[in-house]
Design an enzyme around this catalytic site. Sequence first.
Site, short mmCIF file in Angstrom:
data_model
loop_
_atom_site.label_atom_id
_atom_site.label_comp_id
_atom_site.label_asym_id
_atom_site.label_seq_id
_atom_site.Cartn_x
_atom_site.Cartn_y
_atom_site.Cartn_z
N HIS A 1 -5.60 -1.56 -4.63
CA HIS A 1 -6.08 -0.44 -3.85
C HIS A 1 -7.01 0.40 -4.70
CE1 HIS A 1 -2.42 -1.71 -1.72
NE2 HIS A 1 -3.18 -1.52 -0.68
N ASP B 1 -2.85 -8.05 -4.69
CA ASP B 1 -3.22 -6.84 -3.96
C ASP B 1 -3.85 -5.81 -4.90
OD1 ASP B 1 -3.37 -5.33 -1.73
OD2 ASP B 1 -1.22 -4.96 -1.52
N CYS C 1 0.80 -1.24 0.00
CA CYS C 1 0.00 0.00 0.00
C CYS C 1 0.83 1.29 0.00
CB CYS C 1 -1.04 0.00 1.12
SG CYS C 1 -0.84 -1.21 2.40
N HIS D 1 -8.32 -1.19 0.59
CA HIS D 1 -7.34 -2.25 0.32
C HIS D 1 -8.15 -3.51 0.06
CE1 HIS D 1 -4.16 -0.06 2.80
NE2 HIS D 1 -5.28 0.52 3.20
N ARG E 1 7.33 -10.86 5.38
CA ARG E 1 6.96 -10.54 6.75
C ARG E 1 7.66 -11.51 7.69
NH1 ARG E 1 0.50 -9.23 5.93
NH2 ARG E 1 0.88 -7.63 4.35
N GLN F 1 0.86 -11.29 -2.81
CA GLN F 1 -0.54 -10.90 -2.65
C GLN F 1 -1.12 -10.52 -4.01
OE1 GLN F 1 0.16 -7.54 0.02
NE2 GLN F 1 -0.98 -8.66 1.60
N LYS G 1 -12.14 -4.21 8.56
CA LYS G 1 -12.10 -5.00 7.34
C LYS G 1 -13.20 -6.04 7.29
CE LYS G 1 -8.51 -7.91 9.41
NZ LYS G 1 -7.41 -8.79 9.13
#
Length: 646
Positions: free
Chosen positions: A389, A387, A338, A519, A367, A385, A473
């Site tokens: 946005h 991912d 992000c 997200h 991570r 991910q 979320k």
Amino acid sequence: MIKITFPDGTAREYKNGISSLEIAEQISPRLAKEVYAATVNGEIRDLTRPIDHDATLKLHKWEDEAAKHAFWHSSAHLMAEALESLYPGMKFGIGPAIENGFYYDVDPGDERVITEADLQTIENRMKELAAKNLTFSRREVSKKEALYIFKKKSDEYKTELISELADGTITLYTQGNFTDLCRGPHLPSTEPLKAIKLLSVAGAYWRGNEKRKMLTRIYGITFPKQKLLDDYLVFLEEAKRRDHRRIGKELELFTFSQKVGMGLPLWLPKGSDIRQNLINFLTGVLRKRGYKIVTTPHIGNVNLYKTSGHFEKYGADSFQPISTPQEGEQFMLKPMNCPHHCEIYNATPHSYKDMPLRMAEFGTVYRYEQSGELHGLTRVRSFTQDDAHHFCRPDQLREEFKSIIDLILYIFKILNFNDFTAQISLRDPNNKQKYIGSDENWERAEREIIEAAAEKNLETTVVTGEAAFYGPKLDFMVKDAIGRKWQLGTIQVDYNLPERFDLTYNGSDNQKHRPVMIHRTIFGSLERFVAVLIENTAGKFPLWLAPEKAVILPISEKFNDYAGKVLEILNNSDICTLIDERSEKIGKKIRDNELKRIPYLLIIGEKEVENETIAVRKQGEGDKGSMKIEEFVSFINSEIKKEIAF
RNA sequence: GCCGAUGUAGCUCAGUUGGUCAGAGCAGCUGAUUUGUAAUCUGCAGGUCGGGGGUUCGAAUCCCUUCAUCGGCUCCA
């Protein structure tokens, strides 16, 4: 007399003080043997508790969760009694029923260790005790009395629990020589606890707090019939065969290396093909839905994460920054995409007319997960991910959010993930320092999620304290082979990062406005998604995902030439095909390739060479007859098209 | 990270109390066979028994330590 109303609406009169069990007996003695709990006026209670007023009554047989709950909770007490008799002085924490069985947290004392080797002994003692047909008796006590009883036993865990309870609400249950603090309900007696299996021991922190003592947790399960237990154990065995770690090895999809490092998956060629198929498929869907694909580096300057707030929140628990040899700069391995995407947003000016902006990336992140947390592909230290946005105007948020719910449901449907749950995760209002951002932003974001989910008629559970640190979320969870839940897709509303990165767009009033950020992931990560996919399909991937679509099996080496020609045609038609040229009998070749879960086996012998055909066998289903090669090509293509029609 | 368990050939596993205990099946490679819908036969090769240290005349086996894995707990941006 009191009036009892049954679920079907019929009502009957009984004498005041009758118990649910007695009512069941009057209906039929057989029923009385099959019920384990009762709901009286909406409250789940012991069967033996007297009813002294008009009431609605539902009797719970094994099929009901309430029955299982009472059954397993009573089993936990039985295990505690067995433990106390085998190991005098053992102290008890909590012992609840869980989704599949029960556990009890115990403190065996500093001198003693309970291991799996002891389970059989405990199990045997439980069976002895259960056979005594001990009744469970309920007693309401004052707080003072409860404290006195457990202080006398010097059971500090129970006294701690009691000290937090309100006086007048405390009940004890006793069976045989064992008395426990408990809200109930319980079975009338230990008689139905016939099939008992203790499954495992594990450590568990007292009250879930890692600062406190680690107790020994013993897991077990019981059933009213041995057959049910046997079936359950068979199910567990079968689940083991579906374990993605095992199938991943068998089918050569991925591996781990101690040298590379724990939690760092190495994708083998076939696993990479599956990943790539997923990426290609999703990319196609995203483009149709107006997403722009972006690419960002795997590291970022530490200041990027100071701006986002991640450094303050997670810096100490992350892979530590990498320092440059010369300029003294510090970079972090990217733990999420992000912040990078915010900077992409900032690279160009934005008008209200351009919103919403949808930015997607298959972004690999790193991570630091504690060593004990790693688990196959579902919990790793490096993962990719899917991912994205969404940057939108406040007035677009609701529609944007709902469109993502649609997208996730659509993808799950294509992949046959029907058994998922949706969870709304809110912040813990008593622990606000765990989160960044104003109360106002949080309240707005939480309201948006709850209302959007409601408008989509999505069945959700709400959990407080599970929010991300920058926003609430909506998570989509899917179960693995043995029922563990994993979060896949997630949608998160965020008013905070746009402020931190000073994201703006020009409104119709020619003023700067702040966009809202959403997200979202659908798969969660390719790693976890493939893991769950493996466990759901037992490695029999849908055709479009399968790394290899077909394998050619010549009946003897005489037909290898023709087989080679077929191979070339299929591969040139983008149908990834193998050939098994070993001088094995056809039965052997079929067996080996069936076990590899290749969707189609193409058998070639004299007849096929003569007629220029192939004999098609579908994995797991058997012979489908012969086809021309071109026929097979269009058949495969149409099958794939059917699977991922969008 | 914490508690407990496990760690023997690529895979699945045998190895009684420390003394031909370094084995089997599958996979691999050989050779034979040329096969019609879930296992053809032959032979060979494969391991410093997770790593390190110790006890012992002698350790896969006992002890210590370390690494990894498994089941949980805690954590999960």
